[in-house]
Write a protein that holds these residues in place. Structure first.
Motif, PDB file in Angstrom:
ATOM      1  N   PRO B 124       0.493  -1.053   0.147  1.00  0.00           N
ATOM      2  CA  PRO B 124       0.008  -0.001  -0.072  1.00  0.00           C
ATOM      3  C   PRO B 124       0.772   1.219  -0.116  1.00  0.00           C
ATOM      4  O   PRO B 124       1.928   1.360   0.675  1.00  0.00           O
ATOM      5  CB  PRO B 124      -0.883  -0.129   1.335  1.00  0.00           C
ATOM      6  N   LEU B 125       0.286   2.172  -0.663  1.00  0.00           N
ATOM      7  CA  LEU B 125       1.305   3.617  -1.354  1.00  0.00           C
ATOM      8  C   LEU B 125       1.852   4.222   0.320  1.00  0.00           C
ATOM      9  O   LEU B 125       0.817   4.436   1.198  1.00  0.00           O
ATOM     10  CB  LEU B 125       0.549   4.515  -1.826  1.00  0.00           C
ATOM     11  N   THR B 126       2.904   3.913   0.515  1.00  0.00           N
ATOM     12  CA  THR B 126       3.680   4.665   1.782  1.00  0.00           C
ATOM     13  C   THR B 126       4.950   5.220   1.555  1.00  0.00           C
ATOM     14  O   THR B 126       5.538   4.500   0.766  1.00  0.00           O
ATOM     15  CB  THR B 126       3.706   3.562   2.803  1.00  0.00           C
ATOM     16  N   ILE B 127       5.163   6.477   2.009  1.00  0.00           N
ATOM     17  CA  ILE B 127       6.507   7.394   1.740  1.00  0.00           C
ATOM     18  C   ILE B 127       7.055   7.466   3.054  1.00  0.00           C
ATOM     19  O   ILE B 127       6.513   8.185   3.933  1.00  0.00           O
ATOM     20  CB  ILE B 127       6.120   8.232   0.961  1.00  0.00           C
ATOM     21  N   SER B 128       8.201   7.029   3.501  1.00  0.00           N
ATOM     22  CA  SER B 128       9.224   7.178   4.330  1.00  0.00           C
ATOM     23  C   SER B 128      10.408   8.259   3.927  1.00  0.00           C
ATOM     24  O   SER B 128      11.063   7.272   3.025  1.00  0.00           O
ATOM     25  CB  SER B 128       9.458   6.244   5.233  1.00  0.00           C
ATOM     26  N   ILE B 129      10.807   9.144   4.580  1.00  0.00           N
ATOM     27  CA  ILE B 129      11.828   9.939   4.418  1.00  0.00           C
ATOM     28  C   ILE B 129      12.558   9.962   5.308  1.00  0.00           C
ATOM     29  O   ILE B 129      12.228  10.397   6.124  1.00  0.00           O
ATOM     30  CB  ILE B 129      11.551  11.091   3.219  1.00  0.00           C
ATOM     31  N   GLN B 130      13.890   9.670   5.208  1.00  0.00           N
ATOM     32  CA  GLN B 130      14.786  10.249   6.372  1.00  0.00           C
ATOM     33  C   GLN B 130      15.778  11.297   5.766  1.00  0.00           C
ATOM     34  O   GLN B 130      16.481  11.236   4.721  1.00  0.00           O
ATOM     35  CB  GLN B 130      15.608   9.139   7.066  1.00  0.00           C
ATOM     36  N   VAL B 131      15.912  12.446   6.391  1.00  0.00           N
ATOM     37  CA  VAL B 131      16.624  13.527   6.212  1.00  0.00           C
ATOM     38  C   VAL B 131      17.823  13.659   7.066  1.00  0.00           C
ATOM     39  O   VAL B 131      17.680  13.307   8.351  1.00  0.00           O
ATOM     40  CB  VAL B 131      15.626  14.696   6.148  1.00  0.00           C
ATOM     41  N   HIS B 132      18.988  13.889   6.606  1.00  0.00           N
ATOM     42  CA  HIS B 132      20.191  13.983   7.140  1.00  0.00           C
ATOM     43  C   HIS B 132      20.667  15.469   6.994  1.00  0.00           C
ATOM     44  O   HIS B 132      20.676  16.010   5.926  1.00  0.00           O
ATOM     45  CB  HIS B 132      21.147  13.084   6.677  1.00  0.00           C
ATOM     46  N   GLY B 133      21.092  16.178   8.175  1.00  0.00           N
ATOM     47  CA  GLY B 133      21.761  17.589   8.124  1.00  0.00           C
ATOM     48  C   GLY B 133      22.689  17.617   9.116  1.00  0.00           C
ATOM     49  O   GLY B 133      23.102  16.775   9.668  1.00  0.00           O
ATOM     50  N   VAL B 134      23.396  18.847   8.890  1.00  0.00           N
ATOM     51  CA  VAL B 134      24.606  19.190   9.833  1.00  0.00           C
ATOM     52  C   VAL B 134      24.412  20.242  10.795  1.00  0.00           C
ATOM     53  O   VAL B 134      23.883  21.390  10.018  1.00  0.00           O
ATOM     54  CB  VAL B 134      25.939  18.918   9.206  1.00  0.00           C
ATOM     55  N   VAL B 135      24.830  20.523  11.685  1.00  0.00           N
ATOM     56  CA  VAL B 135      25.005  21.689  12.367  1.00  0.00           C
ATOM     57  C   VAL B 135      26.420  21.794  12.936  1.00  0.00           C
ATOM     58  O   VAL B 135      26.940  20.718  13.085  1.00  0.00           O
ATOM     59  CB  VAL B 135      24.130  21.901  13.560  1.00  0.00           C
ATOM     60  N   THR B 136      27.030  22.987  13.073  1.00  0.00           N
ATOM     61  CA  THR B 136      28.207  23.375  13.884  1.00  0.00           C
ATOM     62  C   THR B 136      28.127  22.712  15.446  1.00  0.00           C
ATOM     63  O   THR B 136      26.886  22.947  16.043  1.00  0.00           O
ATOM     64  CB  THR B 136      28.572  24.589  13.785  1.00  0.00           C
ATOM     65  N   ARG B 137      29.010  21.917  15.855  1.00  0.00           N
ATOM     66  CA  ARG B 137      28.850  21.396  17.266  1.00  0.00           C
ATOM     67  C   ARG B 137      28.199  22.310  18.200  1.00  0.00           C
ATOM     68  O   ARG B 137      28.702  23.348  18.338  1.00  0.00           O
ATOM     69  CB  ARG B 137      30.186  21.071  17.801  1.00  0.00           C
ATOM     70  N   GLY B 138      26.990  21.666  18.684  1.00  0.00           N
ATOM     71  CA  GLY B 138      26.389  22.441  19.784  1.00  0.00           C
ATOM     72  C   GLY B 138      25.187  23.698  19.467  1.00  0.00           C
ATOM     73  O   GLY B 138      24.422  24.118  20.178  1.00  0.00           O
ATOM     74  N   GLN B 139      25.268  23.810  18.102  1.00  0.00           N
ATOM     75  CA  GLN B 139      24.548  25.068  17.598  1.00  0.00           C
ATOM     76  C   GLN B 139      23.283  24.591  16.916  1.00  0.00           C
ATOM     77  O   GLN B 139      22.742  25.436  16.002  1.00  0.00           O
ATOM     78  CB  GLN B 139      25.521  25.833  16.326  1.00  0.00           C
ATOM     79  N   TYR B 140      22.593  23.769  17.733  1.00  0.00           N
ATOM     80  CA  TYR B 140      21.128  23.300  17.246  1.00  0.00           C
ATOM     81  C   TYR B 140      20.278  23.858  18.089  1.00  0.00           C
ATOM     82  O   TYR B 140      20.175  24.348  19.255  1.00  0.00           O
ATOM     83  CB  TYR B 140      21.037  21.774  17.190  1.00  0.00           C
ATOM     84  N   LEU B 141      19.113  24.147  17.487  1.00  0.00           N
ATOM     85  CA  LEU B 141      17.670  24.519  18.061  1.00  0.00           C
ATOM     86  C   LEU B 141      17.262  23.293  18.750  1.00  0.00           C
ATOM     87  O   LEU B 141      16.935  22.306  18.018  1.00  0.00           O
ATOM     88  CB  LEU B 141      17.018  25.260  17.053  1.00  0.00           C
ATOM     89  N   SER B 142      16.677  23.467  19.915  1.00  0.00           N
ATOM     90  CA  SER B 142      15.574  22.366  20.281  1.00  0.00           C
ATOM     91  C   SER B 142      14.374  22.848  21.154  1.00  0.00           C
ATOM     92  O   SER B 142      14.376  23.912  21.182  1.00  0.00           O
ATOM     93  CB  SER B 142      16.550  21.393  21.552  1.00  0.00           C
ATOM     94  N   ARG B 143      13.549  21.860  21.315  1.00  0.00           N
ATOM     95  CA  ARG B 143      12.313  22.542  21.914  1.00  0.00           C
ATOM     96  C   ARG B 143      12.244  22.603  23.367  1.00  0.00           C
ATOM     97  O   ARG B 143      11.517  22.810  23.819  1.00  0.00           O
ATOM     98  CB  ARG B 143      11.061  21.383  21.584  1.00  0.00           C
ATOM     99  N   ALA B 144      13.523  21.991  23.845  1.00  0.00           N
ATOM    100  CA  ALA B 144      13.528  21.949  25.712  1.00  0.00           C
ATOM    101  C   ALA B 144      14.261  23.473  26.053  1.00  0.00           C
ATOM    102  O   ALA B 144      14.680  23.510  26.987  1.00  0.00           O
ATOM    103  CB  ALA B 144      14.165  20.848  25.883  1.00  0.00           C
TER     104      ALA B 144
END
Lengths: 319, 319
Positions: B124-144
């Motif tokens: 049955p039609l199903t699409i899974s996509i995994q994305v990969h990105g990079v951030v400079t160490r420690g420079q990511y945004l989080s929800r916490a």
């Protein structure tokens, strides 16, 4: 129970996964790769009724879904690290989920893998797993690195899973110890992770046998621009499979998918050392032929080349 | 056409993807991460009939599947790099596949993303996509990472996609320019990648609005151990959405999923600089409230707190 409760209950585990900076619970996972390492990734999907029978116990299914994905890391000689899970379910069945997560984490724990993210959706039962591993820079195995004269060898035994699938399809319990063994080989394949790690010291070329030996060795031939000659009599056969009649047996060994053994090519000067390393660990590794100039896989049965095997025989097809 | 032909025809593209050592065609992809970078990954699944109407044009579907996955990278402030695709199809429909891959690569090319691997299966039609990105160490945004007193802001406008989904569900063409705009917002959401990259200089906290503002801002509250107060009158509204009656409009803005705008919290001393940066690029960024001590999201409509909004309102549910 909503999606968040489901994840919290069945898929969030304490882990001391190496390199995990942030895991499931945020928009993305954040991961550390050591400077001397390269990242190795692969994604695999299993669909109910196509890749497994819907009646398969969920615990075995959880184990098998991760094992088949892990097998790709084994074929690269990669050290497993993390995985993501995209799980599509027709309904929330707590007993099913408990079994699935138990089987999944049984194997994850064995390889110290952390589940770092995923997506849970409603729909026809479908399981996609992406595995992430690491290799020391440049030290990976590929299917395009065989050289003329290399010895071709396989781990474990061949054809068991195809025979096991037939047991499963009969929709009755395994009736003999041999059938139970074959069924187990189908339901709980072993990803040859340790073997893959060891192979890196002796080879640059391997593939995992998921679509059948002919098809997968064929990929090595195509990728490396060579041919392969193998001897039917040399193909490793489990004692359980030896109870199957010989024509079927050979068919299973050559074309049966789902064994997830490794097929590796090794320079002749490395063979005896490699074989001794496997032997000292009690890991089976069987020489089955050699890489030659040309193209395609030629199977010899004694003096006779089994030319009846059409080269379009691509093993297990997903379409 | 078998699985290998299909991949070669529709999904193998020349690319100069940065860091790709080995891509689809081997058992795994092998990738280089720079020493100062961290890897950022997320996987998303879309199921026909659950996340999209089966009648949706495949070109839009290909675009949307990658856009919704990319939105998670935007919410982390990550630079997109690579993606994998697990595609389950009921049958091989070449026209459908051509459209799907066209839409998919239209967006991938925009962000210089390389498709590095995947799995194509029948089902049955199903699409899974995994994305990969990079951030400079420690420079990511989080929800916490929200702090008390932070200003809450959102990119773009809210509620359009929910109104657009209603247009699609009517199973007729959009009748007005406003309806066409709303439908487009549902079918072709914009992952706020550039905005996310800019935000990293002024914030550590963001989330993408996939399940509705109340639900996703609620995740920031829960993750950060705080509450949020927002003003209904401040919620950004497109001129197309302003043609919808006001009760429905507010419902779409608060609970409508699928907008894929970013919700960000910013320290008050950073607000004017950040706002000026967005303004100089003509990127909308609207202040809608602030983070407070406590828990949960409180919506004010003038002097009246809309206490009628139950806190269990979790926006779009996948079960």
């Amino acid at each position: 129970m909503n999606e968040f409760d489901l994840i919290a209950r069945f898929f969030r585990r304490q882990h001391d996964g190496e390199g995990v900076v942030l895991d499931n619970g945020d928009d993305c996972a954040v991961l550390d790769i050591e400077p001397e390492q390269q990242l190795v990734v692969s994604i695999d999907t299993m669909v109910a009724g196509v890749h497994f029978l819907a009646s398969m116990p969920s615990r075995d299914l959880g184990y098998r879904a991760l094992a088949t994905a892990l097998s790709d890391l084994a074929a690269m000689g990669a050290q497993p690290r993390w995985f993501t899970l995209a799980l599509t379910l027709p309904a929330i069945d707590e007993a099913w989920l408990a079994g699935f997560s138990e089987g999944l984490f049984e194997l994850a724990d064995k390889h110290q893998m952390a589940l770092i993210g995923g997506d849970t959706t409603r729909g026809p039962l479908t399981i996609s797993i992406q595995v992430h591993g690491v290799v020391t820079r440049g030290q990976y195995l590929s299917r395009a690195a065989a050289e003329e004269g290399d010895i071709i060898a396989v781990t474990g035994s061949l054809g068991d899973a195809a025979a096991g699938l037939r047991v499963a399809q009969r929709q009755s319990l395994a009736e003999t110890a041999e059938e139970a063994f074959l069924l187990r080989r189908f339901e709980r394949p072993t990803a040859r992770i340790e073997e893959g790690l060891l192979l890196r010291d002796y080879s640059r070329c391997a593939i995992d046998i998921s679509d059948g030996l002919l098809a997968d060795l064929g990929h090595i031939c195509a990728g490396s621009g060579l041919g392969a000659e193998i001897e039917a009599a040399l193909l490793p056969c489990s004692s359980a499979l030896s109870t199957v009649n010989s024509n079927e047996r050979l068919e299973f060994q050559l074309r049966g998918g789902d064994d997830y053994e490794l097929c590796v090519t090794v320079a002749r000067e490395n063979w005896s050392t490699l074989a001794a390393q496997f032997s000292s660990r009690d890991w089976p590794l069987t020489k089955i032929g050699r890489m030659v100039a040309g193209s395609g896989v030629c199977v010899h049965d004694g003096d006779e080349a089994l030319s009846a095997l059409p080269m379009s025989a691509n093993g297990f097809k997903h379409f």
